[in-house]
Design a protein around this motif. Structure first.
Motif, PDB file in Angstrom:
ATOM      1  N   THR B 103       0.881  -1.219  -0.034  1.00 13.29           N
ATOM      2  CA  THR B 103       0.248   0.002  -0.006  1.00 13.29           C
ATOM      3  C   THR B 103       1.042   1.427  -0.206  1.00 13.29           C
ATOM      4  OG1 THR B 103      -2.135   0.623   1.039  1.00 13.29           O
ATOM      5  CG2 THR B 103      -0.439   0.207   2.380  1.00 13.29           C
ATOM      6  N   THR B 104      -0.092   2.641  -0.725  1.00 12.94           N
ATOM      7  CA  THR B 104       0.807   3.326  -1.040  1.00 12.94           C
ATOM      8  C   THR B 104       0.034   4.631   0.512  1.00 12.94           C
ATOM      9  OG1 THR B 104      -0.716   4.476  -2.180  1.00 12.94           O
ATOM     10  CG2 THR B 104       1.750   3.679  -3.367  1.00 12.94           C
ATOM     11  N   THR B 105      -0.352   4.257   1.367  1.00 15.14           N
ATOM     12  CA  THR B 105      -1.037   4.981   2.094  1.00 15.14           C
ATOM     13  C   THR B 105      -0.318   4.713   3.500  1.00 15.14           C
ATOM     14  OG1 THR B 105      -3.459   4.185   1.070  1.00 15.14           O
ATOM     15  CG2 THR B 105      -3.411   5.072   3.150  1.00 15.14           C
ATOM     16  N   PHE B 106       0.338   3.696   3.623  1.00 12.30           N
ATOM     17  CA  PHE B 106       0.466   3.566   5.134  1.00 12.30           C
ATOM     18  C   PHE B 106       2.146   3.211   4.796  1.00 12.30           C
ATOM     19  CE2 PHE B 106      -4.016   2.794   5.628  1.00 12.30           C
ATOM     20  CZ  PHE B 106      -3.908   4.264   6.722  1.00 12.30           C
ATOM     21  N   SER B 107       2.542   3.401   4.214  1.00 16.13           N
ATOM     22  CA  SER B 107       3.895   2.851   3.982  1.00 16.13           C
ATOM     23  C   SER B 107       5.003   4.324   3.562  1.00 16.13           C
ATOM     24  CB  SER B 107       4.144   2.082   3.211  1.00 16.13           C
ATOM     25  OG  SER B 107       3.939   2.439   2.597  1.00 16.13           O
ATOM     26  N   GLU B 108       6.193   4.367   3.224  1.00 18.33           N
ATOM     27  CA  GLU B 108       6.856   5.516   3.223  1.00 18.33           C
ATOM     28  C   GLU B 108       7.408   4.474   1.468  1.00 18.33           C
ATOM     29  OE1 GLU B 108       7.913   8.584   4.331  1.00 18.33           O
ATOM     30  OE2 GLU B 108       6.699   8.634   5.697  1.00 18.33           O
ATOM     31  N   PRO B 109       7.645   5.860   0.469  1.00 18.64           N
ATOM     32  CA  PRO B 109       9.015   5.030  -0.611  1.00 18.64           C
ATOM     33  C   PRO B 109      10.156   4.888  -0.229  1.00 18.64           C
ATOM     34  CG  PRO B 109       7.961   7.457  -0.226  1.00 18.64           C
ATOM     35  CD  PRO B 109       7.002   7.335   0.834  1.00 18.64           C
ATOM     36  N   TYR B 110      10.724   5.463   0.556  1.00 17.62           N
ATOM     37  CA  TYR B 110      12.709   5.030   0.992  1.00 17.62           C
ATOM     38  C   TYR B 110      12.264   3.341   1.186  1.00 17.62           C
ATOM     39  CZ  TYR B 110      17.205   5.162   1.311  1.00 17.62           C
ATOM     40  OH  TYR B 110      19.019   5.452   1.180  1.00 17.62           O
ATOM     41  N   ASN B 111      11.092   2.981   1.899  1.00 23.73           N
ATOM     42  CA  ASN B 111      10.936   1.675   2.188  1.00 23.73           C
ATOM     43  C   ASN B 111      10.927   0.800   1.019  1.00 23.73           C
ATOM     44  OD1 ASN B 111      11.952   1.790   4.989  1.00 23.73           O
ATOM     45  ND2 ASN B 111      10.278   1.934   5.722  1.00 23.73           N
ATOM     46  N   ILE B 112       9.432   1.178   0.590  1.00 23.93           N
ATOM     47  CA  ILE B 112       8.659   0.311  -0.509  1.00 23.93           C
ATOM     48  C   ILE B 112       9.714   0.628  -1.858  1.00 23.93           C
ATOM     49  CG2 ILE B 112       7.575  -0.003  -2.600  1.00 23.93           C
ATOM     50  CD1 ILE B 112       6.037  -0.439   0.315  1.00 23.93           C
ATOM     51  N   ALA B 113      10.557   1.368  -1.990  1.00 25.06           N
ATOM     52  CA  ALA B 113      11.684   0.838  -3.094  1.00 25.06           C
ATOM     53  C   ALA B 113      12.553  -0.362  -2.889  1.00 25.06           C
ATOM     54  CB  ALA B 113      11.942   2.787  -3.061  1.00 25.06           C
ATOM     55  N   ARG B 114      12.696   0.216  -1.519  1.00 24.96           N
ATOM     56  CA  ARG B 114      14.184  -0.818  -1.543  1.00 24.96           C
ATOM     57  C   ARG B 114      14.068  -1.876  -0.675  1.00 24.96           C
ATOM     58  NH1 ARG B 114      15.786  -1.099   4.720  1.00 24.96           N
ATOM     59  NH2 ARG B 114      17.439  -0.963   4.053  1.00 24.96           N
ATOM     60  N   SER B 115      12.519  -1.884  -0.843  1.00 25.72           N
ATOM     61  CA  SER B 115      12.003  -3.939  -0.627  1.00 25.72           C
ATOM     62  C   SER B 115      11.807  -4.607  -2.108  1.00 25.72           C
ATOM     63  CB  SER B 115      10.624  -3.619  -0.220  1.00 25.72           C
ATOM     64  OG  SER B 115      11.365  -3.730   1.707  1.00 25.72           O
ATOM     65  N   PHE B 116      11.044  -3.469  -2.995  1.00 25.27           N
ATOM     66  CA  PHE B 116      10.600  -3.736  -5.154  1.00 25.27           C
ATOM     67  C   PHE B 116      12.645  -4.433  -5.155  1.00 25.27           C
ATOM     68  CE2 PHE B 116       6.628  -4.145  -3.183  1.00 25.27           C
ATOM     69  CZ  PHE B 116       6.095  -4.429  -3.663  1.00 25.27           C
ATOM     70  N   ALA B 117      13.256  -3.831  -4.923  1.00 25.65           N
ATOM     71  CA  ALA B 117      14.797  -3.545  -5.251  1.00 25.65           C
ATOM     72  C   ALA B 117      15.369  -4.359  -4.972  1.00 25.65           C
ATOM     73  CB  ALA B 117      15.127  -2.286  -5.014  1.00 25.65           C
ATOM     74  N   SER B 118      15.206  -4.714  -4.026  1.00 24.85           N
ATOM     75  CA  SER B 118      15.733  -6.122  -2.769  1.00 24.85           C
ATOM     76  C   SER B 118      15.214  -7.113  -3.552  1.00 24.85           C
ATOM     77  CB  SER B 118      15.896  -5.687  -1.818  1.00 24.85           C
ATOM     78  OG  SER B 118      16.744  -6.980  -0.943  1.00 24.85           O
ATOM     79  N   LEU B 119      13.679  -7.717  -3.823  1.00 25.65           N
ATOM     80  CA  LEU B 119      13.240  -8.368  -4.630  1.00 25.65           C
ATOM     81  C   LEU B 119      13.433  -8.983  -6.211  1.00 25.65           C
ATOM     82  CD1 LEU B 119      11.249 -10.484  -4.301  1.00 25.65           C
ATOM     83  CD2 LEU B 119       9.445  -9.200  -4.876  1.00 25.65           C
ATOM     84  N   ASP B 120      13.797  -7.753  -6.558  1.00 27.73           N
ATOM     85  CA  ASP B 120      13.789  -7.475  -7.789  1.00 27.73           C
ATOM     86  C   ASP B 120      15.579  -8.268  -7.886  1.00 27.73           C
ATOM     87  OD1 ASP B 120      13.098  -7.477 -11.292  1.00 27.73           O
ATOM     88  OD2 ASP B 120      14.306  -5.603 -11.359  1.00 27.73           O
ATOM     89  N   HIS B 121      16.288  -7.862  -6.961  1.00 23.27           N
ATOM     90  CA  HIS B 121      17.415  -8.250  -7.684  1.00 23.27           C
ATOM     91  C   HIS B 121      17.567 -10.270  -7.018  1.00 23.27           C
ATOM     92  CE1 HIS B 121      20.403  -4.712  -8.199  1.00 23.27           C
ATOM     93  NE2 HIS B 121      19.392  -3.414  -7.410  1.00 23.27           N
ATOM     94  N   ILE B 122      16.958  -9.749  -6.169  1.00 26.44           N
ATOM     95  CA  ILE B 122      17.134 -11.683  -5.406  1.00 26.44           C
ATOM     96  C   ILE B 122      16.068 -12.107  -6.539  1.00 26.44           C
ATOM     97  CG2 ILE B 122      15.751 -13.166  -3.846  1.00 26.44           C
ATOM     98  CD1 ILE B 122      15.826 -11.076  -1.282  1.00 26.44           C
ATOM     99  N   SER B 123      15.000 -12.559  -7.126  1.00 29.04           N
ATOM    100  CA  SER B 123      14.813 -13.066  -8.395  1.00 29.04           C
ATOM    101  C   SER B 123      15.255 -12.567  -9.887  1.00 29.04           C
ATOM    102  CB  SER B 123      12.999 -12.230  -8.467  1.00 29.04           C
ATOM    103  OG  SER B 123      12.933 -11.150  -8.438  1.00 29.04           O
ATOM    104  N   ARG B 124      16.172 -11.756  -9.788  1.00 31.88           N
ATOM    105  CA  ARG B 124      16.757 -11.498 -11.058  1.00 31.88           C
ATOM    106  C   ARG B 124      16.697 -10.980 -12.103  1.00 31.88           C
ATOM    107  NH1 ARG B 124      21.995 -13.910 -10.115  1.00 31.88           N
ATOM    108  NH2 ARG B 124      21.775 -15.166  -8.418  1.00 31.88           N
ATOM    109  N   GLY B 125      15.460  -9.925 -11.645  1.00 35.64           N
ATOM    110  CA  GLY B 125      14.435  -9.017 -12.226  1.00 35.64           C
ATOM    111  C   GLY B 125      13.015  -9.765 -13.184  1.00 35.64           C
ATOM    112  N   ARG B 126      12.207 -10.461 -11.257  1.00 37.86           N
ATOM    113  CA  ARG B 126      11.798 -10.876 -12.495  1.00 37.86           C
ATOM    114  C   ARG B 126      10.300 -10.296 -11.208  1.00 37.86           C
ATOM    115  NH1 ARG B 126      11.414 -16.371 -10.454  1.00 37.86           N
ATOM    116  NH2 ARG B 126      13.339 -16.604  -9.715  1.00 37.86           N
TER     117      ARG B 126
END
Lengths: 445, 445
Positions: B103-126
């Protein structure tokens, strides 16, 4: 001492954590020609955790901060985010604990409670949360603030944060899930309660959306060195990380912390784990050669740059062979790496180090305790710290990755096992079991 | 139609997502004697993703909300948190995309950006991020607020949130990491920039602490059905989920959305994926028997309870064989499940359903489109929706888990492949490649 300690099977044993340091902590470690590790490659990071699991370590630990590199700085690497990384590691390991840092300063209890509850389910009871308050004003500027809240305010928030998170973990009874197929009830009617927390910093009404974690509460780690930090640790921490660089300070710290914990009525005292960077060889000479080779490809300017960041101003114009100048403290004195700076300053004073010598320490360990020696030397050192109450175990920060981890697991761990100081095999499957911690009962509403 | 379409190799093909529904969507699915799945067991959830990967699905998707069960309610199960779950799945699969809601309502852009960036690295682009705004006031009450911000305000925040996150992903150049061992530079001096965002909702100064994701930007999913939601989707979404339950509404929705996207100058139009619950058999009779067996162990009161939650008041005292009463709208009319309630109401009116009949729909699909038939029937249905522009693909919501997923993969996927409507093999390794989406260039500062 070896023969005396070897017998004791039920004897108190030390605990080991591995600090994830995928490039190696020594600033020259990644510059070795043979180094190929990539901190963004989950397989490489998992490999490090698996080596530690082979060595029967209690847990694998990820530090964290909410600050990226400064433009122009060329030394930082970027890292994966801890929770996603630990979840990926958890499903590729079977016993080792998975411990990660999450700040209480720029997050919300509901989000943290569910992430760690989820990690505990995914790992089947191996999760730990390192509770920190953010210490860099640059982090505040990534979250809409000009600077950090005051130190006392951050710790006040951290305390309420942790109790709110524990309250959320306890909104589900352990036996809430009944899966009664004939009645059609997945959850028991009395299995869930609301939290209804209204405090100074947080208001959280409902139940968590993740059932109670397998460990009841994931293990809590704390590392605050300040007075507020130690009081918080005495209250809430199962494990306390310390960065003392000598046995006397470490013993004083550990005893002080245990006393604080006794005063607040803790039944089980926190386990103190001392940070340490071991450079291990078959012989002392081999270990020394590893360090010397690293120092050859280190530039003293890297150490000066690192100290400048801690000091808060540029040290590159100061004379290298004189004592370092005093650091400048801002009004919010515990921000921007204050505690690490204090360790550097104390060490320079105690050992009469010049700026150049201090920079060498910064290069090798960034302020943590570096020990160089044969596996017997390292085991002797650990045994002394452990038996004299300076530490209940160690958080290993590998100077060189993955070699320092492999050398430790292949040489030091068997030596510690021979002395009866460390487990031969995991006795349980959860991190609480590794640490000898009871599973907390659900707090009554 | 089969023979004509079978030839086309380079023809536009449809896309498939699997909605994680570990208990099965039909409320009676988990009550079958043979059901053993556990939503908290990462191995079981991973098994579902692997079945979808065997079926060459584009992605595996996790919904989310920030609301736990209400005390006394016995129907909800509790779930793992999406990001940790997807990271664990990513390292146990090789091709399938891993998509999660945040959600964008109860979170912060910095936290969401790093979590999904990390997931993208872990999954090698998925990785894919399903961008939502919270729609339940109960979520607000878990985050210190009495109720949600107004609908328009939530979407305004969501828009700035997404652009801030994309800006953070772009703070690192693709070639920022140089690992120059001889110079000692891990990052290029011009590899990083600060974001320096100061907007209405967020101020974020620094660079992200995770390097640019392998996909540049993880894929963006959006599902807003309101006017604000569709405008946001037209601007930012690579994929749009819809819940239309008939082909005419779906076509009108898809065409409207494409028109909005054209108006804002989108080069590549969003892919519209329609939610659907297929009950598949070798024959139509077999499929019908599966549904009938489920209905036998369903209690109509469960459907009434579900509708009551959507309606905002207790419907259990209303006559079952008359049309349902009108719902009550509060001032903030798009909160508390408004859009799903609207779908229920429209369907009741269009099909002249009684409260009992509507409750049966709620029991089977919670408002989504249920289709029951042989694998040929299902393939015909998909082909019609796909070729007439009602959808670019489907987000499969399994009524029964894991059987509905297995039946779809074993029966319907081969039929779609025979018709040339779906890939035989993955052509690439990233989710963007599966979807035919370009990797975005780094936005110039």
């Amino acid at each position: 001492m070896t023969s005396e300690t070897a017998a004791g099977n039920q004897r108190r044993q030390l605990h080991l954590g591995l600090f994830n340091q995928p490039l190696g902590r020594h600033v020259a470690a990644w510059r070795r020609p043979e180094f190929t590790g990539n901190p963004l490659d989950i397989n490489y990071v998992t490999q490090l955790a698996r080596i530690a699991e082979r060595g029967k370590f209690d847990f694998f630990f990820l530090a964290d901060s909410l600050v990226g590199p400064t433009p122009g700085a060329t030394q930082r690497a970027g890292n994966l985010e801890p929770l996603t990384t630990l979840a990926a590691i958890a499903v590729q390991t079977t016993h080792i604990g998975v411990a990660g840092t999450a700040t209480t300063t720029f997050s919300e209890p509901y989000n943290i409670a569910r992430s760690f509850a989820s990690l505990d389910h995914i790992s089947r009871g191996r999760a730990a949360w390192n509770v920190v308050t953010s210490t860099w004003n640059a982090a505040a500027r990534n979250f809409g603030a000009e600077r950090l809240p005051d130190h006392a305010e951050r710790y006040d928030r951290a305390r309420e944060f942790v109790s709110t998170v524990k309250g959320l973990w306890d909104t589900w009874a352990d036996d809430a899930i009944i899966r009664d197929k004939s009645a059609g009830d997945y959850i028991a009617a009395d299995g869930i309660r609301e939290l209804n927390h209204r405090g100074k910093h947080f208001a959280v009404e409902g139940a968590l959306n993740v059932p109670r974690p397998p460990q009841g509460h994931p293990v809590i780690i704390q590392a605050g060195a300040s007075d507020d930090g130690q009081n918080l640790a005495a209250d809430i921490a199962d494990i306390v990380f310390t960065a003392q660089d000598n046995i006397d300070d470490a013993r004083a710290f550990s005893e002080g912390l245990r006393e604080r914990a006794r005063l607040v009525g803790r039944e089980k005292l926190p386990l103190v784990l001392a940070g340490v960077l071991p450079i291990v060889g078959e012989t002392r000479e081999e270990a020394q050669a590893i360090l010397e080779r690293l120092e050859e490809s280190s530039d003293i300017a890297q150490g000066i740059a690192q100290l400048s960041q801690r000091w808060g101003f540029d040290l590159s114009t100061y004379p290298l062979d004189e004592p370092p100048p005093p650091a400048v403290y801002d009004g919010n004195s515990h921000s921007d790496g204050h505690s690490r700076r204090k360790l550097f300053e104390q060490r320079a004073r105690r050992e009469g180090l010049t700026l150049r010598q201090l920079a060498r320490v910064a290069i090798a360990s960034r302020g943590h305790r570096l020990i160089v020696g044969s596996y017997v030397d390292i085991a002797d050192d650990f045994e002394e710290w452990f038996l004299t109450g300076a530490a209940d175990g160690f958080n290993l920060i590998p100077p060189v990755a993955p070699e320092s981890v492999e050398a430790f697991v292949d040489l030091v761990v068997p030596e510690l096992q021979r002395r009866g100081l460390f487990r031969q095999e995991y006795a349980g499957t959860t991190l609480r079991e590794h640490l000898g911690l009871k599973r907390p009962e659900r707090i009554r509403a």
